[in-house]
Write an enzyme that holds these catalytic residues in place. Sequence first.
Site: not given
Length: 274
Positions: A43, A117, A149
């Site tokens: 990320e 995301k 994540c």
Amino acid sequence: MKAAIGLIQMESELGDVPANLRKAVSLIGRAAEKGAQIICLPELFATGYNQGILQERNTLLGSGFYQEIVRTMSQAAKENHVYLIAPFARQGNLKGVLWNSASLFDEDGELLGAYDKFQLCGLEKCNFRSGSEIHVFNTRFGKIGVMICYDAGFPEICRSLCLKGAQIVFVPAAWRKQDSYMWDLNLSQRALENTLFVAGVNRVGMEGKIHLFGKSKICRPNGKILKELEEDREDILVETIDLQDVLKARAEIPYLRDRKQTCFYDLECSEEKE
């Protein structure tokens, strides 16, 4: 269909985009030399992660280097003839507005698309817009999904990717040491409950007080770990998976067959139609 997966566990220099791009290109080349066919970086590898330190520099770096990052990653994918998942800040039509994103390039360096995301964490909400679409990407190896994540802690995201046909889900991350048990639980559980492969790619290094610990891994469709890297060191994981194992696992572990579809209307809306 078999595919060689390459996970790049790297340390980034916070705010030094040129240095991070040079390192990433070198590591992509090394992963390709080891036989990797689908490679994933962690990320926000290009800028670094710590939003508390970067603050407004996050926007300046993300927007100012955006085109260079795209060109460099496209070239790296093409030169190494690999699919490349490159997570970096994505700029849309409006300059200065960014998404925490992961872009997928094919073996010819063409940009196939990006995943933004969905679930932003902490100070990310001050610097990024959240994603609004969950979709899978078609490759010559099969269908792949991406979540980033903190997304891994929300079962609905991975289940939506599963219902859309994903056979492997990549999870690029900047996951901190104190939550390492969540990293282990989330990746294995998302793999098991959806009976698909999950590949988690975590950063290493210190960014201020944030300790990014690595432990990148591939989880089998039964939730067990296929291969895992050590903590706190840069490394490359290359492992061949057989996507046929997804079908075998679903025959043995009938979660998807036995789920009550009528009870989960919102998720059913996202399911791929025959």
